[in-house]
Design an enzyme around this catalytic site. Structure first.
Site, PDB file in Angstrom:
ATOM      1  N   VAL A  50       0.843  -1.203   0.000  1.00  0.00           N
ATOM      2  CA  VAL A  50       0.000   0.000   0.000  1.00  0.00           C
ATOM      3  C   VAL A  50       0.877   1.250   0.000  1.00  0.00           C
ATOM      4  CG1 VAL A  50      -1.722   1.325   1.284  1.00  0.00           C
ATOM      5  CG2 VAL A  50      -1.953  -1.159   1.092  1.00  0.00           C
ATOM      6  N   CYS A  51       1.907   1.248   0.829  1.00  0.00           N
ATOM      7  CA  CYS A  51       2.766   2.431   0.941  1.00  0.00           C
ATOM      8  C   CYS A  51       3.571   2.691  -0.333  1.00  0.00           C
ATOM      9  CB  CYS A  51       3.688   2.294   2.140  1.00  0.00           C
ATOM     10  SG  CYS A  51       2.805   2.376   3.716  1.00  0.00           S
ATOM     11  N   THR A  52       3.911   1.643  -1.056  1.00  0.00           N
ATOM     12  CA  THR A  52       4.607   1.841  -2.332  1.00  0.00           C
ATOM     13  C   THR A  52       3.723   2.627  -3.295  1.00  0.00           C
ATOM     14  OG1 THR A  52       5.893  -0.175  -2.045  1.00  0.00           O
ATOM     15  CG2 THR A  52       5.701   0.674  -4.286  1.00  0.00           C
ATOM     16  N   PHE A  82       3.598   6.344  -1.963  1.00  0.00           N
ATOM     17  CA  PHE A  82       4.805   7.107  -2.260  1.00  0.00           C
ATOM     18  C   PHE A  82       4.895   7.416  -3.750  1.00  0.00           C
ATOM     19  CE2 PHE A  82       7.964   7.191   1.375  1.00  0.00           C
ATOM     20  CZ  PHE A  82       6.995   7.031   2.349  1.00  0.00           C
TER      21      PHE A  82
END
Length: 217
Positions: free
Chosen positions: A44-46, A49
């Site tokens: 999710v964080c990829t 970002f």
């Protein structure tokens, strides 16, 4: 104690993927967005970002610096940036803070003061580190949002909220639900009708406490 709206945000010195920073000095005269995540190389964080990287021109237009943070180290951040840039299709120019000792996460009230990571942490161990902080040039917290692990953050909404904050700060007004640049603003109740007409010209009175107007110029 929790970090509240209009509190001066903690200052700190930290290592990042782009070198050492002193946070308040790094902000300078700009607005800043600090966005945190529980661990590098998480799905999710990829995507998040990547979304931040694609908005690089928009942050610049708004005199806003963005900075990420996770509990991993500098080398992991640099390696992860390769995946982020591959996903985004362009460079990720913003720094990522290495918060391996959890000092920043605790200072910003993302983790309990007594919290510590196990020897081989997983994203679940630091899952509460999923926050967004918008900070003004005065180094005060203007807005914060916290998300669960499974819900990707909407950076179009972060950008919209930034626009609303900058507009309300510059013009001493408020903004209605779903407001976007160019739409009518709300006249504060502290401004009487006479002063409102002098400042905004014509305005719409929906209720005595709800008046809308276009910003001059």
């Amino acid at each position: 104690m929790s970090l509240r709206i209009n509190d001066t945000v903690p200052d700190f010195t930290a290592e990042t993927s782009e070198g050492t920073i002193s946070f308040h000095d790094w902000i300078g005269d700009s607005w800043a967005i600090l966005f945190s995540h529980p661990k590098d190389f998480t799905p999710v964080c990829t995507t998040e970002f990547g979304a931040v990287a694609r908005l690089d021109d928009e942050w610049t237009k708004r005199n806003t610096k963005v900075i990420g943070i996770s509990v991993d180290g500098v080398e992991e951040h640099k390696q992860w940036k390769s995946d982020i840039e591959s996903y985004a299709g362009l460079p990720a120019k913003f720094p990522i803070i290495a918060d391996t000792d959890l000092a920043v996460s605790k200072a910003f009230d993302m983790l309990p003061a007594e919290y510590y990571l196990p020897g081989t942490p997983t994203p679940a161990d630091s899952q509460t580190v999923r926050s967004v902080f918008i900070i003004g040039p005065d180094k005060k917290l203007k807005l914060s949002m916290t998300y669960p692990m499974t819900v990707g953050r909407n950076f179009a909404e972060v950008l919209r909220a930034l626009d609303a904050l900058q507009t309300s700060t510059k013009n001493a007004v408020a903004t209605p639900a779903d407001w976007k640049i160019g739409e009518p603003i709300i006249i504060p109740t502290s401004v009487n009708d006479e002063a409102a007409k002098e400042k905004f010209g014509e305005f719409e009175t929906i209720f005595p406490y709800l008046r809308k107007a276009n910003l001059p110029g």
